[in-house]
Design an enzyme around this catalytic site. Structure first.
Site, mmCIF file in Angstrom:
data_model
loop_
_atom_site.group_PDB
_atom_site.id
_atom_site.type_symbol
_atom_site.label_atom_id
_atom_site.label_comp_id
_atom_site.label_asym_id
_atom_site.label_seq_id
_atom_site.Cartn_x
_atom_site.Cartn_y
_atom_site.Cartn_z
ATOM 1 N N LYS A 185 -36.754 -46.413 10.827
ATOM 2 C CA LYS A 185 -37.328 -46.962 12.057
ATOM 3 C C LYS A 185 -36.664 -46.352 13.303
ATOM 4 C CE LYS A 185 -39.859 -49.883 9.630
ATOM 5 N NZ LYS A 185 -40.102 -49.476 8.231
HETATM 6 C C1 PLP Z 1 -40.525 -50.893 7.406
HETATM 7 C C2 PLP Z 1 -41.722 -51.789 7.351
HETATM 8 C C3 PLP Z 1 -41.677 -53.075 6.786
HETATM 9 C C4 PLP Z 1 -40.531 -53.625 6.002
HETATM 10 O O1 PLP Z 1 -39.313 -53.512 6.520
HETATM 11 P P1 PLP Z 1 -38.013 -53.456 5.572
HETATM 12 O O2 PLP Z 1 -36.925 -53.567 6.559
HETATM 13 O O3 PLP Z 1 -38.054 -52.144 4.855
HETATM 14 O O4 PLP Z 1 -38.071 -54.609 4.647
HETATM 15 C C5 PLP Z 1 -42.794 -53.866 6.867
HETATM 16 N N1 PLP Z 1 -43.918 -53.445 7.433
HETATM 17 C C6 PLP Z 1 -44.020 -52.219 7.956
HETATM 18 C C7 PLP Z 1 -45.298 -51.820 8.609
HETATM 19 C C8 PLP Z 1 -42.937 -51.343 7.925
HETATM 20 O O5 PLP Z 1 -43.063 -50.117 8.439
#
Ligand code: PLP
Length: 384
Positions: A185
């Protein structure tokens, strides 16, 4: 001349000061949730206009807590998109509710809000929009639909930190807004997440849901009224997030500049003429993306070997790419719930053809040009 190093589709960047701070946490004798978590939550709350914020072990746990906070469970329907990380639908299943998947708008690749309205039934309790690549949906219309039908909104804003709608930051308004700080992210804790809520009372309930339901009171010092999970963030991870947050606006600026370089290079190499669909330019009708991902949709059915062949050609040229995401209703478990090919045609087409190109602040200014050149070459040689 040596070949350039392999260019991944993304790469986290943790600066030296943050690495040193993580070392200090490890040496401090307090390595799980403590002062760093509190400081991280306070910084996030400031970012989101003073709204209550609590952190969690990851984005998935954050969304599960949000659903539980909203009282969603067996018998309830939650409307969401099939073009998302499967966590979005999995958490709906985890709380015992039913995910109702609707088709996407091919331009935004996000929930088609007409399809959302058409899918509302007396059992619908919540809408769960996803801002794919960081691009918000039409937030005015989303919240108007929710208000008209008395629905909660749980925003999967995992990809959308620092994205904006009509100038307002995602998370600074709305109902329950969930972010992820997973390694890919724009801002990371390695793993982590946070939920923006409406009231201090919701924040107290979120704290219980993230730590076994424990309430501090009574002769024994604790009680449990209803069980919770084990979803807390650690100070080790919070220290990483605290080191990243001050760079947020610079990260968004750099990503926007690289996205702009992609648009210009795409033009020079005739990607559109090859049938490759580009993302919407930034600030289309008030939706300002943080450029979490730069994604194209390939003319996959006209390419020998489809998307996989293009990814292989790029890999041979030293360029990584990614798939975010296959349409989740075609995964075995969701087929088992009755979902079939043909039910969500736009999502199915996009799920087979979407491709994430490299985009991260530390890549070179010249990389978008090189990626577009190799992408055009690959498609030209595979088109039939
Ligand atoms: C990264 C992501 C998640 C989940 O996040 P985690 O921290 O990996 O559990 C959920 N939805 C979307 C759209 C994502 O990109």
């Amino acid at each position: 001349m040596s070949a350039p190093a392999f260019l991944p589709f993304t790469r986290p960047h943790i600066d030296e000061a943050t690495i040193a701070e993580v070392g200090r946490v490890l040496a401090s004798g307090w390595i799980t949730s403590g002062p760093k978590v509190q400081a991280f939550e306070a910084a996030l709350s400031a970012l989101f206009g003073g709204r209550p914020v609590r952190s969690f072990a990851n984005g998935t746990a954050t969304m599960e807590v949000a659903l539980r906070l909203a009282g969603i469970g067996p018998g309830d329907e939650v409307i969401t998109t099939p073009i998302t990380w499967v966590a979005t639908a999995n958490v709906i299943v985890a709380v015992g509710a039913t995910p109702v998947l609707v088709d996407v708008d091919p331009r935004t690749r996000n929930l088609d809000l007409d399809a959302v309205e058409a899918a509302i039934t007396p059992r619908t309790r919540a809408l769960m929009p996803v801002y794919l690549s960081g691009l918000p949906v039409d937030m005015d219309r989303l919240y108007a639909i929710a208000a008209r039908h008395g629905l909660r909104v749980i925003e999967d804003a995992a990809q959308a930190i620092d994205s904006r709608w009509q100038g307002r930051r995602i998370g600074a308004f709305g109902d329950l807004v969930s972010f992820s700080f997973q390694a890919n992210k724009n801002i990371t804790c390695a793993e982590g997440g946070c939920l923006v809520m409406n009231t201090p009372e919701e924040a107290v309930r979120a704290e219980r849901l993230r730590l076994q339901g424990v309430v501090r009171r009574g002769d024994d010092g604790m009680d449990v009224e209803s069980p919770g999970g084990k979803f807390n963030l650690t100070d080790i991870h919070a220290a990483i997030g605290l080191g990243q947050l001050p760079q947020l606006e610079a990260v968004t600026r750099r990503r926007s500049a690289l996205a702009q370089a992609y648009f210009e290079a795409a033009d020079r190499h005739g990607l559109a003429e090859l049938g490759i669909e580009l993302p919407l330019p930034s600030n289309t009708s008030g939706a300002l993306t943080n450029w979490h991902l730069y994604q194209v949709v390939l003319p996959a059915e006209r390419l020998a070997g489809g998307r996989a062949a293009v990814m292989q050609r790029l890999r041979e040229a030293g360029i990584g790419s990614g798939v975010h995401y296959p349409a989740l209703h075609l995964f075995s478990y969701y087929r088992g719930l009755g979902w079939r090919e043909g039910m969500l045609p736009q999502a199915e087409r996009i799920g087979r053809a979407i491709l994430t190109l490299p985009l991260f602040p530390q890549m070179d200014d010249a990389d978008p040009e090189r990626v577009c050149r190799h992408l055009a070459d690959a498609c030209r040689s595979l088109l039939r």
